[in-house]
Design an enzyme around this catalytic site. Structure first.
Site, short mmCIF file in Angstrom:
data_model
loop_
_atom_site.label_atom_id
_atom_site.label_comp_id
_atom_site.label_asym_id
_atom_site.label_seq_id
_atom_site.Cartn_x
_atom_site.Cartn_y
_atom_site.Cartn_z
N SER A 30 0.83 -1.21 0.00
CA SER A 30 0.00 0.00 0.00
C SER A 30 0.86 1.26 0.00
O SER A 30 0.61 2.20 -0.76
CB SER A 30 -0.93 0.00 1.22
OG SER A 30 -1.85 -1.07 1.15
N GLY A 103 -5.28 -3.77 -7.76
CA GLY A 103 -6.27 -2.72 -7.52
C GLY A 103 -5.65 -1.34 -7.45
O GLY A 103 -6.22 -0.37 -7.95
N ARG A 131 -13.53 -6.63 -11.55
CA ARG A 131 -13.33 -5.73 -10.42
C ARG A 131 -13.96 -4.37 -10.70
O ARG A 131 -13.79 -3.80 -11.79
CB ARG A 131 -11.85 -5.56 -10.09
CG ARG A 131 -11.17 -6.87 -9.74
CD ARG A 131 -9.84 -6.64 -9.06
NE ARG A 131 -9.99 -6.08 -7.72
CZ ARG A 131 -8.96 -5.83 -6.90
NH1 ARG A 131 -7.74 -6.09 -7.30
NH2 ARG A 131 -9.17 -5.34 -5.70
N GLN A 187 -10.12 2.56 -2.40
CA GLN A 187 -9.16 2.97 -3.42
C GLN A 187 -9.73 4.01 -4.39
O GLN A 187 -8.98 4.77 -5.00
CB GLN A 187 -8.67 1.75 -4.19
CG GLN A 187 -7.80 0.83 -3.35
CD GLN A 187 -7.43 -0.45 -4.07
OE1 GLN A 187 -7.97 -0.78 -5.12
NE2 GLN A 187 -6.52 -1.22 -3.48
N GLU A 337 -8.63 -6.17 4.80
CA GLU A 337 -7.68 -6.94 4.00
C GLU A 337 -7.04 -8.09 4.78
O GLU A 337 -6.51 -9.02 4.18
CB GLU A 337 -6.59 -6.02 3.44
CG GLU A 337 -5.69 -5.39 4.47
CD GLU A 337 -4.65 -4.47 3.86
OE1 GLU A 337 -3.58 -4.33 4.46
OE2 GLU A 337 -4.92 -3.89 2.80
N HIS A 364 -12.92 -7.67 -4.33
CA HIS A 364 -11.45 -7.71 -4.35
C HIS A 364 -10.97 -8.63 -5.48
O HIS A 364 -11.68 -8.86 -6.45
CB HIS A 364 -10.92 -8.13 -2.98
CG HIS A 364 -10.87 -7.00 -2.01
ND1 HIS A 364 -9.83 -6.79 -1.13
CD2 HIS A 364 -11.74 -5.98 -1.79
CE1 HIS A 364 -10.06 -5.70 -0.42
NE2 HIS A 364 -11.22 -5.20 -0.79
#
Length: 451
Positions: A30, A103, A131, A187, A337, A364
């Site tokens: 991340s 993602g 997605r 996101q 997550e 996801h």
């Protein structure tokens, strides 16, 4: 290359006794991909130290390279990467960006296309077509971009054509107003916040949904934007974020924290198998949702300490095999997550757990809620989907049995299956190589932990 092209089975090792291991976790995905984006939005080179080198970060560096950004890997230390933005400050258009199944790539990089000198085409793995993408693309359309879909509306593949003039460029209209429903993924909000500073009038972003998933990830983005010299503010109760216009520039050298969510399978192994697992370089403070993990493991019955040795701070988890407490109703909104790793532990708990606040996991890499229920049942366990989560009802360990467990081209489902295999002999995992998404040598790390 697609992450599904490896049908080989990996026999997950079973723990023969208590674990005693120290496991070094690579850099945070991340943070790595946020720093790469922010470095590309600056005007001077930035050296990123401890950058995760995995499929997701390789895809991000490939996307940035296509847009005219230089990503120079240190020949002696591959986790040190110097990012040099284009001299002109404009990104290259008339290029193709391949997102794989990442993602952060498919949702962060489209915003950079606003500042390109031509259209940018986006594509990815076949699984990526499922997605959701529409909220962030709706936001870019509200900022003047044109989005042409080459398949299903709101999904990959698509082409983004930047506007002739960015909103606020006339100096009279103030901040650009964008309203999107980001219920499906934090996101979408992060992708727009990362570029807000580069808009001539800044950005006023409103989330129209009732719930905001993974708020810690959005807070991470706000902190990182501000760490690059931006001015981002959040009114979380009103679900509104503002970003003032201005230049972004990360410091000349940035050190990436270890990925605390990727620590979850290893630290969680101490509860399933018993013993002690330590992870070095654990930060005192962090914006990573995985920073909540030690508290969750304590609630399940582990003893967690943070010893320091030679100036390095460790997270140390110790537990007795089989002494795992169920959590009842457990709101995991803040750290969805790590749900697959917690689910693996809770399969062996002493009471049921209903993990809620994680309905967005259906969007996801795979539908993680459906996948978790399927795989828990596959080995003889009991689980069911809830509207906003999953309920796990433990069964005696002797009722669980080996099986071929699917990974769904999802790194966290593969590590979930490996955790089950610690206590259930005969587990084999389809395509464990999908863990390369965030852990380049998961197999080596996992087997090394058990030696």
């Amino acid at each position: 290359m697609s992450e599904t092209n490896n049908p080989e089975l990996w026999p997950a090792p079973t723990a023969n006794g208590p674990i005693n291991a120290t496991v070094t976790i690579p850099g945070s995905k991340s943070l790595s991909n946020r720093y790469l984006i922010l470095a590309a939005l600056g005007s001077k080179p930035v050296k990123l130290v401890g950058l995760l080198r995995s499929r997701d970060t390789e895809l991000m560096m490939g996307a940035l390279t296509a847009l005219g950004v230089r990503c120079d890997i240190d020949p002696d230390v591959e986790t040190t990467v110097t990012v040099t933005p284009p001299d002109s400050g404009r990104f290259s258009g008339n290029v193709d960006v391949y997102c794989g199944l990442a993602g952060t790539v498919m949702r962060f990089v489209p915003g950079l296309a606003l500042f390109a000198d031509g259209p940018v085409r986006f594509d990815g793995d076949e699984q990526a077509y499922a997605r959701p993408m529409k909220p962030v693309l709706d936001g870019l359309e509200q900022l003047g971009a044109t989005v042409d879909y080459h398949g299903e509306i709101g999904r990959l593949p698509f082409t983004i054509t930047p506007p002739a003039q960015l909103p606020g460029a006339d100096g009279a209209s103030g901040a650009a107003h964008v309203a999107i429903d980001s219920s499906g993924s934090s996101q979408f909000i992060s992708g727009l916040l990362l570029i807000g500073s580069r808009l001539p009038g800044g950005l006023l972003l409103t989330h129209t949904g009732e719930k905001t998933p993974s708020l810690p990830h959005i807070r991470m983005t706000v902190a990182d934007v501000n760490g690059a010299g931006g001015h981002a503010l959040a009114d979380e109760n009103a679900r509104v974020w503002t970003v003032q216009p201005g230049a972004l520039q990360l410091p000349e050298r940035v050190v990436v924290e270890p990925d605390l969510s990727n620590a979850a399978p290893f630290l969680g192994a101490a509860l399933i198998a018993g013993g002690t697992v330590r992870v070095p370089h654990w930060p005192v403070e962090t914006t990573q949702p995985g920073g909540l993990l030690p508290g969750y493991l304590e609630r399940m019955g582990a003893t967690v300490t943070f010893p320091e040795l030679d100036g390095i701070r460790y997270c140390e988890v110790t537990a007795a095999a089989g002494a795992i407490r169920g959590l009842g109703d457990f709101d995991l909104t803040a750290a969805g997550e790590i749900a697959p790793s917690l689910a693996a532990i809770l399969v062996f708990a002493d009471a049921p757990t209903r993990m809620i606040g994680i309905g967005h996991l259906r969007g996801h890499e795979t539908n993680r809620l459906e996948a978790l229920v399927t795989e828990i049942r596959r080995v003889g366990g009991e689980a069911r989907e809830l509207p906003d989560g999953i309920e796990i009802t433990p069964v005696p360990r002797e009722q669980l049995h080996g099986a071929v467990m699917e990974s769904y081209a999802d790194h966290r489902m593969a590590t979930f299956a490996a955790m089950i295999g610690l206590a259930v002999p005969g587990v084999e995992i389809v395509n464990v190589a999908t863990t390369r998404k965030t852990l380049p040598d998961f197999v080596g790390m996992w087997t090394g932990m058990l030696m």
